[in-house]
Design a protein around this motif. Sequence first.
Motif, short mmCIF file in Angstrom:
data_model
loop_
_atom_site.label_atom_id
_atom_site.label_comp_id
_atom_site.label_asym_id
_atom_site.label_seq_id
_atom_site.Cartn_x
_atom_site.Cartn_y
_atom_site.Cartn_z
N GLU A 162 -10.18 -6.64 -5.85
CA GLU A 162 -9.31 -7.61 -5.16
C GLU A 162 -9.06 -8.85 -6.03
O GLU A 162 -7.94 -9.30 -6.19
CB GLU A 162 -9.99 -8.08 -3.86
N THR A 163 -10.17 -9.37 -6.58
CA THR A 163 -10.08 -10.57 -7.42
C THR A 163 -9.16 -10.31 -8.62
O THR A 163 -8.35 -11.16 -8.97
CB THR A 163 -11.49 -10.93 -7.94
N LEU A 164 -9.32 -9.14 -9.22
CA LEU A 164 -8.54 -8.86 -10.42
C LEU A 164 -7.07 -8.62 -10.09
O LEU A 164 -6.19 -8.84 -10.92
CB LEU A 164 -9.16 -7.68 -11.19
N ARG A 165 -6.81 -8.17 -8.86
CA ARG A 165 -5.40 -8.08 -8.41
C ARG A 165 -4.78 -9.47 -8.37
O ARG A 165 -3.62 -9.66 -8.74
CB ARG A 165 -5.34 -7.47 -7.00
N LEU A 166 -5.57 -10.43 -7.90
CA LEU A 166 -5.09 -11.81 -7.83
C LEU A 166 -4.79 -12.33 -9.25
O LEU A 166 -3.78 -13.01 -9.47
CB LEU A 166 -6.15 -12.70 -7.15
N VAL A 167 -5.65 -11.97 -10.19
CA VAL A 167 -5.44 -12.36 -11.59
C VAL A 167 -4.09 -11.81 -12.07
O VAL A 167 -3.28 -12.52 -12.68
CB VAL A 167 -6.59 -11.83 -12.49
N GLU A 168 -3.85 -10.55 -11.74
CA GLU A 168 -2.62 -9.89 -12.18
C GLU A 168 -1.39 -10.53 -11.53
O GLU A 168 -0.40 -10.84 -12.20
CB GLU A 168 -2.69 -8.41 -11.84
N ARG A 169 -1.48 -10.75 -10.22
CA ARG A 169 -0.35 -11.39 -9.50
C ARG A 169 -0.06 -12.78 -10.05
O ARG A 169 1.07 -13.24 -10.04
CB ARG A 169 -0.68 -11.52 -8.00
N SER A 170 -1.10 -13.45 -10.51
CA SER A 170 -0.93 -14.82 -11.02
C SER A 170 -0.50 -14.83 -12.48
O SER A 170 -0.40 -15.90 -13.09
CB SER A 170 -2.23 -15.60 -10.87
N ASN A 171 -0.30 -13.63 -13.06
CA ASN A 171 0.09 -13.53 -14.47
C ASN A 171 -0.88 -14.22 -15.41
O ASN A 171 -0.46 -14.90 -16.35
CB ASN A 171 1.47 -14.14 -14.68
#
Length: 340
Positions: A184-193
Amino acid sequence: MKRALVKNLPKIELHCHLDGSIRPATLQKIAAQQGISLPASENELKELLVAPEDCQDLNEYLQRFDLVLSCLQTENALQQAAFDLINQASEENIQYIEVRFAPSLHTEKGLSLAQIVTAVLAGLNQGQEQFGVKSNALLCGMRHEELDEIEQIVLLAEEYKRSGVAGFDLAGNEIDFPPYVFEETLRLVERSNIPLTLHAGECGCGKNVADAVYLGAKRIGHGIAVKDTPEYFALLQEQGTLIEMCPTSNFQTKTVTSLDDYPFQQFLDAGINVCINTDNRTVSATTLTDEFMKLHEWYGITYNDMEQLNHNAVTGAFLPEAEKQLLHERLSTDYFELIN
Ligand SMILES: [Zn+2]
């Protein structure tokens, strides 16, 4: 290769921890300013800071950070530590360095996460002004911390994205907290570019390295364990994943115990991109010059190989394309002039 020339040739470093890379004399100064007393003799102090060559494992290696961290709880201390690291980089002609640290480890005396990041960035900028070494920071989440605490660090990385924070990383206990715990956390990283590098395959298994890539890591810290799972080599090749190798540290933490097991040549032969790093200059008692000299002794690498390893680092650096182009050109020009 001659040490003096290796030291003079331009280099790039992408995997260097701030808290593991403060010179003993600087730490002494930082401690004195805060009324913390450390052993007066440099040798005694070194014994507390430098990991022995025969550490039992990664955990014994990590114990060397306790004393340093106790001194890095003020803005002043953090700024001086960052400045000191850039000074060291300038002494061996590092043209660009990414400095990583975990903000959550510096809150013991009440600093806010924003104060911590601002102080480190101030030290890096001061270093750049004085020594001309370009740098960026990478923020690390610590794997053993609560997921919402780690998420705070991702948000912090986003907030400082345009002012000197170039990416995000997860560090610490890899065995108990493998990559998918942080999906989940790493998805947030990806979404935040936010560009992502992950410690993986330092002490865990090769699958952690593949999972880190599946979860969006463009670079892998260490990556050593993937040597035993060649089925993942194609993935690393196709994705152009850069492996940030840290030879001295990998032996100290018992990631490998004999040179025959060290996968430097194996990775190159498999067409996997690698670059060379110190990990922790003080804890591992090393410099980037030392790391390249080791590879020369172990594998007979040449100046041209060294140039290529530094180009690999530029290609994987978390920098805009135009800045990478300038660094590539700088490397090509200087290697041509200095080794011919
Ligand atoms: Zn590391």
